[in-house]
Design a protein around this motif. Structure first.
Motif, PDB file in Angstrom:
ATOM      1  N   VAL A  10       0.863  -1.097   0.087  1.00 31.39           N
ATOM      2  CA  VAL A  10      -0.062  -0.006   0.071  1.00 31.39           C
ATOM      3  C   VAL A  10       0.815   1.150  -0.031  1.00 31.39           C
ATOM      4  O   VAL A  10       1.906   1.211   0.699  1.00 31.39           O
ATOM      5  N   SER A  12       0.996   5.434   0.197  1.00 43.11           N
ATOM      6  CA  SER A  12      -0.009   6.699   0.355  1.00 43.11           C
ATOM      7  C   SER A  12       0.714   7.868  -0.440  1.00 43.11           C
ATOM      8  O   SER A  12       1.849   7.888  -0.818  1.00 43.11           O
ATOM      9  N   ARG A  33      -2.781  -1.151  -3.394  1.00 44.89           N
ATOM     10  CA  ARG A  33      -3.534   0.033  -3.366  1.00 44.89           C
ATOM     11  C   ARG A  33      -2.820   1.163  -3.245  1.00 44.89           C
ATOM     12  O   ARG A  33      -1.681   1.321  -2.566  1.00 44.89           O
ATOM     13  N   VAL A  35      -3.362   4.980  -1.418  1.00 44.64           N
ATOM     14  CA  VAL A  35      -4.310   5.708  -0.493  1.00 44.64           C
ATOM     15  C   VAL A  35      -3.962   7.135  -0.518  1.00 44.64           C
ATOM     16  O   VAL A  35      -2.746   7.713  -0.678  1.00 44.64           O
ATOM     17  N   THR A  36      -4.909   8.042  -1.321  1.00 46.49           N
ATOM     18  CA  THR A  36      -4.796   9.261  -1.275  1.00 46.49           C
ATOM     19  C   THR A  36      -5.324  10.249  -0.174  1.00 46.49           C
ATOM     20  O   THR A  36      -6.174   9.612   0.527  1.00 46.49           O
ATOM     21  N   ARG A  42      -6.744  11.863  -5.743  1.00 46.34           N
ATOM     22  CA  ARG A  42      -7.304  10.623  -6.306  1.00 46.34           C
ATOM     23  C   ARG A  42      -7.583  11.092  -7.779  1.00 46.34           C
ATOM     24  O   ARG A  42      -7.355  10.177  -8.726  1.00 46.34           O
ATOM     25  N   VAL A  55      -7.300   3.080  -6.291  1.00 47.06           N
ATOM     26  CA  VAL A  55      -7.208   4.186  -5.598  1.00 47.06           C
ATOM     27  C   VAL A  55      -8.431   4.354  -4.565  1.00 47.06           C
ATOM     28  O   VAL A  55      -9.540   4.444  -4.879  1.00 47.06           O
ATOM     29  N   VAL A  56      -7.815   4.566  -3.363  1.00 46.97           N
ATOM     30  CA  VAL A  56      -8.756   4.908  -2.102  1.00 46.97           C
ATOM     31  C   VAL A  56      -8.407   6.028  -1.556  1.00 46.97           C
ATOM     32  O   VAL A  56      -7.479   6.532  -1.312  1.00 46.97           O
ATOM     33  N   CYS A  57      -9.409   6.843  -1.334  1.00 46.71           N
ATOM     34  CA  CYS A  57      -9.324   8.302  -0.546  1.00 46.71           C
ATOM     35  C   CYS A  57      -9.675   7.755   0.852  1.00 46.71           C
ATOM     36  O   CYS A  57     -10.512   7.580   1.083  1.00 46.71           O
ATOM     37  N   VAL A  58      -8.600   8.194   1.557  1.00 49.90           N
ATOM     38  CA  VAL A  58      -8.813   8.486   3.279  1.00 49.90           C
ATOM     39  C   VAL A  58      -8.508   9.827   3.506  1.00 49.90           C
ATOM     40  O   VAL A  58      -7.398  10.392   3.505  1.00 49.90           O
ATOM     41  N   SER A  60      -7.490  13.324   4.753  1.00 49.60           N
ATOM     42  CA  SER A  60      -6.578  13.974   5.813  1.00 49.60           C
ATOM     43  C   SER A  60      -7.343  14.724   6.719  1.00 49.60           C
ATOM     44  O   SER A  60      -8.472  15.500   6.181  1.00 49.60           O
TER      45      SER A  60
END
Length: 192
Positions: A10, A12, A33, A35-36, A42, A55-58, A60
């Motif tokens: 993964v 980021s 994956r 993570v943006t 993203r 692509v997964v957005c978490v 901030s």
């Protein structure tokens, strides 16, 4: 290393710097994956051809308790304000504009410096200080631009600070004239 160990990889991504599509597809194809920290970042990856499922957005966030406004009128408030004014060579009650960003073209420091001239002309002399926090390759050219525009007395380059939670509650305005920004964590900090 992850493939050799047989575990998922993964990565980021905190910035929205565009990359050539062929490079992005190859580079991010090496991980399971990405993570943006924002939907904007993203979208940059999706536009470069990275598959949406990868692509997964978490989003901030910041700890809002770190940036809580000071309790006005208390002894602690007075002590913290005195520390702030002393740390940055400010006169008591002087208003401040700050910018916290890497000194690179897209952050818009030059735009801020140009915008300051009419603002300062409309104010009493010595009533405003602009504090620029950060580091980067454009530091010296921006310092020269400030001097050339006659702003050297009111604009100070304060370097990178790791105590922004202590500084930001005293700032009157946070400027953020970025031309392109994936998220702008300084905006979240100032809003908190």
């Amino acid at each position: 290393a992850a493939r050799a160990a047989g575990v998922p990889a993964v990565l980021s991504r905190r910035v929205d710097n565009p990359e050539p599509s062929w490079w992005a597809r190859w580079k991010y194809g090496l991980v399971d994956r990405v993570v943006t920290i924002s939907e904007g970042i993203r979208r940059v990856l999706l536009d470069e051809g990275v598959p949406a499922a990868q692509v997964v957005c978490v989003p901030s966030a910041v700890d809002t308790t770190l940036y809580r406004p000071r309790e006005l009128g208390t002894a602690t408030d007075a002590a913290e304000r005195a520390w702030f004014e002393s740390s940055f060579g400010l006169q008591p009650g002087m208003q401040t504009i700050a910018m916290a960003a890497q000194f690179i073209e897209r952050k818009g420091h030059a735009t801020l410096l140009r915008a300051l001239q009419p603002l300062l002309a409309a104010r009493p002399p010595g009533s405003l200080r602009v504090l620029l926090f950060g580091k980067g390759p454009l530091l010296e050219p921006l310092r020269a631009q400030a001097a050339q525009l006659g702003l050297a007395a009111c604009v100070s380059f304060e370097g990178f600070r790791d105590d922004l939670p202590r500084v930001l509650p005293h700032i009157d305005v946070l400027a953020h004239p970025a031309q392109m920004e994936g998220l702008g964590v300084a905006l979240l900090q100032a809003a908190a």
